[in-house]
Design a protein around this motif. Structure first.
Motif, PDB file in Angstrom:
ATOM      1  N   TRP A 188      71.427  -4.340  66.426  1.00  0.00           N
ATOM      2  CA  TRP A 188      71.822  -5.398  65.338  1.00  0.00           C
ATOM      3  C   TRP A 188      70.658  -6.030  64.635  1.00  0.00           C
ATOM      4  CZ3 TRP A 188      73.152 -11.032  65.766  1.00  0.00           C
ATOM      5  CH2 TRP A 188      73.511 -11.344  64.431  1.00  0.00           C
ATOM      6  N   PHE A 189      69.688  -6.334  65.131  1.00  0.00           N
ATOM      7  CA  PHE A 189      68.329  -6.677  64.588  1.00  0.00           C
ATOM      8  C   PHE A 189      67.300  -6.101  63.875  1.00  0.00           C
ATOM      9  CE2 PHE A 189      70.098  -9.630  67.902  1.00  0.00           C
ATOM     10  CZ  PHE A 189      70.355 -10.862  66.920  1.00  0.00           C
ATOM     11  N   GLU A 190      67.497  -4.738  64.309  1.00  0.00           N
ATOM     12  CA  GLU A 190      66.503  -3.869  63.655  1.00  0.00           C
ATOM     13  C   GLU A 190      66.862  -3.402  62.112  1.00  0.00           C
ATOM     14  OE1 GLU A 190      66.660  -0.640  66.336  1.00  0.00           O
ATOM     15  OE2 GLU A 190      66.061  -1.667  68.173  1.00  0.00           O
ATOM     16  N   ALA A 191      65.732  -3.425  61.366  1.00  0.00           N
ATOM     17  CA  ALA A 191      66.330  -3.387  60.008  1.00  0.00           C
ATOM     18  C   ALA A 191      66.510  -1.804  59.567  1.00  0.00           C
ATOM     19  CB  ALA A 191      64.835  -3.693  59.182  1.00  0.00           C
ATOM     20  N   ASP A 192      65.949  -0.846  60.717  1.00  0.00           N
ATOM     21  CA  ASP A 192      66.333   0.763  60.406  1.00  0.00           C
ATOM     22  C   ASP A 192      67.471   1.193  61.070  1.00  0.00           C
ATOM     23  OD1 ASP A 192      65.349   0.348  62.762  1.00  0.00           O
ATOM     24  OD2 ASP A 192      63.890   2.026  62.530  1.00  0.00           O
ATOM     25  N   SER A 193      68.307   0.057  61.664  1.00  0.00           N
ATOM     26  CA  SER A 193      69.419   0.560  62.560  1.00  0.00           C
ATOM     27  C   SER A 193      70.702   0.750  61.431  1.00  0.00           C
ATOM     28  CB  SER A 193      69.931  -0.607  63.473  1.00  0.00           C
ATOM     29  OG  SER A 193      70.288  -1.552  62.739  1.00  0.00           O
ATOM     30  N   VAL A 194      71.791   1.426  61.859  1.00  0.00           N
ATOM     31  CA  VAL A 194      72.499   1.752  60.936  1.00  0.00           C
ATOM     32  C   VAL A 194      73.395   0.635  60.399  1.00  0.00           C
ATOM     33  CG1 VAL A 194      74.999   2.789  60.602  1.00  0.00           C
ATOM     34  CG2 VAL A 194      73.027   3.906  61.851  1.00  0.00           C
ATOM     35  N   CYS A 195      73.719  -0.328  61.238  1.00  0.00           N
ATOM     36  CA  CYS A 195      74.224  -1.735  60.806  1.00  0.00           C
ATOM     37  C   CYS A 195      73.163  -2.785  60.839  1.00  0.00           C
ATOM     38  CB  CYS A 195      75.406  -2.001  61.849  1.00  0.00           C
ATOM     39  SG  CYS A 195      76.467  -0.739  62.185  1.00  0.00           S
ATOM     40  N   GLY A 196      71.928  -2.377  60.782  1.00  0.00           N
ATOM     41  CA  GLY A 196      71.104  -3.628  60.415  1.00  0.00           C
ATOM     42  C   GLY A 196      71.077  -4.334  59.004  1.00  0.00           C
ATOM     43  N   SER A 197      69.868  -4.916  58.922  1.00  0.00           N
ATOM     44  CA  SER A 197      69.742  -5.688  57.898  1.00  0.00           C
ATOM     45  C   SER A 197      69.606  -5.026  56.186  1.00  0.00           C
ATOM     46  CB  SER A 197      68.617  -6.658  57.860  1.00  0.00           C
ATOM     47  OG  SER A 197      68.844  -7.658  58.890  1.00  0.00           O
ATOM     48  N   HIS A 198      69.337  -3.938  56.653  1.00  0.00           N
ATOM     49  CA  HIS A 198      68.995  -2.629  55.316  1.00  0.00           C
ATOM     50  C   HIS A 198      70.318  -2.108  54.999  1.00  0.00           C
ATOM     51  CE1 HIS A 198      69.777   0.593  57.988  1.00  0.00           C
ATOM     52  NE2 HIS A 198      69.398   1.394  56.927  1.00  0.00           N
ATOM     53  N   VAL A 242      71.335 -12.362  42.850  1.00  0.00           N
ATOM     54  CA  VAL A 242      70.798 -13.013  44.233  1.00  0.00           C
ATOM     55  C   VAL A 242      71.099 -12.291  45.234  1.00  0.00           C
ATOM     56  CG1 VAL A 242      71.036 -15.132  45.793  1.00  0.00           C
ATOM     57  CG2 VAL A 242      71.163 -15.468  43.139  1.00  0.00           C
ATOM     58  N   ILE A 243      72.314 -11.758  45.425  1.00  0.00           N
ATOM     59  CA  ILE A 243      72.559 -10.826  46.580  1.00  0.00           C
ATOM     60  C   ILE A 243      71.829  -9.514  46.426  1.00  0.00           C
ATOM     61  CG2 ILE A 243      74.589  -9.376  47.378  1.00  0.00           C
ATOM     62  CD1 ILE A 243      76.349 -11.753  46.565  1.00  0.00           C
ATOM     63  N   PHE A 244      71.824  -8.812  45.406  1.00  0.00           N
ATOM     64  CA  PHE A 244      71.292  -7.473  45.245  1.00  0.00           C
ATOM     65  C   PHE A 244      69.665  -7.693  45.306  1.00  0.00           C
ATOM     66  CE2 PHE A 244      75.513  -6.437  44.099  1.00  0.00           C
ATOM     67  CZ  PHE A 244      75.744  -5.259  44.728  1.00  0.00           C
ATOM     68  N   LEU A 245      69.089  -8.490  44.511  1.00  0.00           N
ATOM     69  CA  LEU A 245      67.611  -8.606  44.752  1.00  0.00           C
ATOM     70  C   LEU A 245      67.047  -8.957  46.020  1.00  0.00           C
ATOM     71  CD1 LEU A 245      66.907 -10.485  41.301  1.00  0.00           C
ATOM     72  CD2 LEU A 245      66.333  -8.192  41.723  1.00  0.00           C
ATOM     73  N   SER A 246      67.911  -9.579  46.720  1.00  0.00           N
ATOM     74  CA  SER A 246      67.556  -9.884  48.308  1.00  0.00           C
ATOM     75  C   SER A 246      67.498  -8.531  49.131  1.00  0.00           C
ATOM     76  CB  SER A 246      68.184 -11.069  48.962  1.00  0.00           C
ATOM     77  OG  SER A 246      68.121 -11.092  50.156  1.00  0.00           O
ATOM     78  N   ALA A 247      68.458  -8.006  48.782  1.00  0.00           N
ATOM     79  CA  ALA A 247      68.812  -6.556  49.686  1.00  0.00           C
ATOM     80  C   ALA A 247      67.559  -5.683  49.070  1.00  0.00           C
ATOM     81  CB  ALA A 247      70.076  -6.007  49.266  1.00  0.00           C
ATOM     82  N   LEU A 248      67.035  -5.541  48.015  1.00  0.00           N
ATOM     83  CA  LEU A 248      65.893  -4.755  47.780  1.00  0.00           C
ATOM     84  C   LEU A 248      64.746  -4.780  48.584  1.00  0.00           C
ATOM     85  CD1 LEU A 248      66.120  -4.868  43.960  1.00  0.00           C
ATOM     86  CD2 LEU A 248      66.482  -2.838  45.235  1.00  0.00           C
ATOM     87  N   LYS A 249      64.625  -5.842  49.283  1.00  0.00           N
ATOM     88  CA  LYS A 249      63.358  -6.024  50.344  1.00  0.00           C
ATOM     89  C   LYS A 249      63.279  -5.114  51.078  1.00  0.00           C
ATOM     90  CE  LYS A 249      60.973  -8.961  53.317  1.00  0.00           C
ATOM     91  NZ  LYS A 249      60.949 -10.250  54.269  1.00  0.00           N
ATOM     92  N   TYR A 250      64.573  -4.286  51.645  1.00  0.00           N
ATOM     93  CA  TYR A 250      64.419  -3.117  52.576  1.00  0.00           C
ATOM     94  C   TYR A 250      64.314  -1.737  51.895  1.00  0.00           C
ATOM     95  CZ  TYR A 250      65.878  -7.090  55.595  1.00  0.00           C
ATOM     96  OH  TYR A 250      65.895  -8.253  56.193  1.00  0.00           O
ATOM     97  N   HIS A 251      64.262  -1.842  50.557  1.00  0.00           N
ATOM     98  CA  HIS A 251      64.375  -0.431  50.086  1.00  0.00           C
ATOM     99  C   HIS A 251      63.324  -0.480  48.992  1.00  0.00           C
ATOM    100  CE1 HIS A 251      68.535   0.190  51.700  1.00  0.00           C
ATOM    101  NE2 HIS A 251      68.582  -1.167  51.415  1.00  0.00           N
ATOM    102  N   VAL A 252      62.207  -1.286  48.812  1.00  0.00           N
ATOM    103  CA  VAL A 252      61.000  -1.254  47.950  1.00  0.00           C
ATOM    104  C   VAL A 252      59.754  -1.348  48.802  1.00  0.00           C
ATOM    105  CG1 VAL A 252      62.388  -1.770  45.967  1.00  0.00           C
ATOM    106  CG2 VAL A 252      61.169  -3.663  47.397  1.00  0.00           C
ATOM    107  N   LEU A 253      58.514  -1.082  48.285  1.00  0.00           N
ATOM    108  CA  LEU A 253      57.497  -1.333  48.801  1.00  0.00           C
ATOM    109  C   LEU A 253      57.125  -2.818  49.087  1.00  0.00           C
ATOM    110  CD1 LEU A 253      55.188   1.380  47.289  1.00  0.00           C
ATOM    111  CD2 LEU A 253      56.279   1.530  49.442  1.00  0.00           C
TER     112      LEU A 253
END
Length: 395
Positions: A188-198, A242-253
């Motif tokens: 659950w805490f891993e960013a690359d998991s299926v249900c993780g933060s990404h 606010v919601i989508f810019l925060s989520a971009l952290k896991y999808h950009v450099l």
């Protein structure tokens, strides 16, 4: 003699039986004692675990039970809202256009003590306040599909759902973990998991309540042609970046996030917090002239503590500003690593919404009362004029 004996027996029985209010308070006290004992036993059992096993268990408990606990907390606080309104001069049943046999604060407590709320809501038979259950489900349907004129209860419940956005995202993560069999794992805490933060589903679920409220405002503007509805729609639209810019952290450099997206996220967070705070104070509460609050029908302890006290308004305005700013923390996925901090902020947001309800409903009641008084005075004036015109006067 028999009549005297029966009367004395009835009086003695009535004297022995406690009042319903006392019984209700006694049940609530027993419930809190029972809950404290269960929590104490459970916490002692957790402390006997090893450190690694304890951390994993607490993470799992947080993931699966924190949404249910927050929903329960919201419903209990709504019960307190109803109790205060029932003791005061605010006729909340008229504001929400409720049936006379509606659910009160006492029955709400019983629901949470003895029943599963989801099963009761969809129970199709005419028992256990069918009109109230139907009213709530109908309101939810009107929120999801605003195809008709928006009522006060529609946007009132939709506003409460915006405070429950994090609860809905946690429910989605719980369901995702059960579907992908990630229960009792650290995935659950891993960013690359299926249900993780990404996960893309997290920002989508978070933004849904704000989109519902946004569409309601647009529908109000279509019906009423009031520019205030557009300004209100803009308020809810500020939560989307606010919601989508925060989520971009896991999808950009990382460099692009630090140099470009994070400043945009900070700017959108400040705009959303300050604009929402301004709208609460000036529009939802109309505190420009310091309205009354909690005027009880009978002398009550709360009357002396709350009614007409300036510190109440200073406290509500100050706490609302602080909690509006901290709410951004919960809408931002890249900040949600400490689950205890996230849970605390979620609970504080529910408390903020709890005190928001008092001012919002009372402000609506004042508007309705003043409007009815104006209509009554105009009716009396027109009747007097008609009476004067109908009479013959000799000069």
């Amino acid at each position: 003699m028999n009549d005297i004996w029966n009367a004395s027996t009835t009086i003695s029985t009535a004297a022995i039986m406690p009042s319903p209010t006392f019984l209700w308070r006694f049940k609530v006290l027993l419930f809190f004692i029972w809950g404290f004992i269960c929590c104490k036993i459970g916490w002692d059992s957790v402390m006997r675990m090893s450190v690694e096993l304890r951390d994993r268990f607490l993470y799992e408990a947080f993931l699966y039970y924190n949404p249910l606990l927050l929903v329960t907390m919201m419903v209990w606080l709504w019960g307190i809202n109803l109790w205060v309104f029932s003791q005061s001069t605010v006729n909340y049943a008229k504001i929400f256009d409720l049936d006379q046999n509606h659910l009160t604060h006492r029955e709400i407590s019983k629901v949470l003590l003895y029943c599963a709320v989801a099963m009761i809501l969809i129970f199709p038979f005419d028992i256990f306040y069918l009109s109230s259950r139907y009213y709530f489900l109908r309101t939810l349907w009107r929120i999801v599909l605003p195809l008709q004129a928006i009522t006060f209860s529609d946007f009132f419940v939709a506003d409460i759902l915006t405070s429950m956005a994090k609860v809905f995202s946690d429910l989605e993560r719980s369901a995702c973990r059960m579907v992908h069999r990630q229960v009792a794992t650290i995935a659950w805490f891993e960013a690359d998991s299926v249900c993780g933060s990404h996960s893309v589903a997290i920002p989508l679920v978070l933004v849904l309540p704000y989109l519902f409220r946004l569409f309601q405002c647009l529908r109000q503007y279509k019906d009423m042609k009031e520019k205030t509805s557009l300004f209100n729609a803009f308020k809810y639209s500020t939560a989307v970046p606010v919601i989508f810019l925060s989520a971009l952290k896991y999808h950009v450099l990382p460099e692009k996030w630090t140099n470009f997206y994070r400043p945009l996220w900070l700017l959108s967070s400040v705009l959303n917090s300050l604009y929402s705070f301004y709208w609460d104070v000036t529009r939802d509460w109309d505190l420009s002239g310091f309205t009354r609050i909690f005027k009880f029908n009978k002398p009550h302890l709360c009357t002396y503590l709350l009614y007409g006290r300036k510190w109440v308004y200073f406290w509500v305005i100050g706490s609302n500003l602080i909690l509006r700013c901290t709410w951004t923390y919960k809408l931002s996925a890249h900040l949600r690593h400490n689950y205890l901090t996230v849970f605390t902020i979620a609970a504080l947001e529910i408390l903020r919404r709890f005190q928001w309800v008092f001012f919002r409903v009372e402000n609506e009641w004042i508007k309705m009362s003043s409007k009815s008084n104006i209509q009554l005075s105009s009716t009396e004036t027109s009747s007097e004029e008609a009476e004067l015109l109908s009479n013959d006067h000799n000069v």
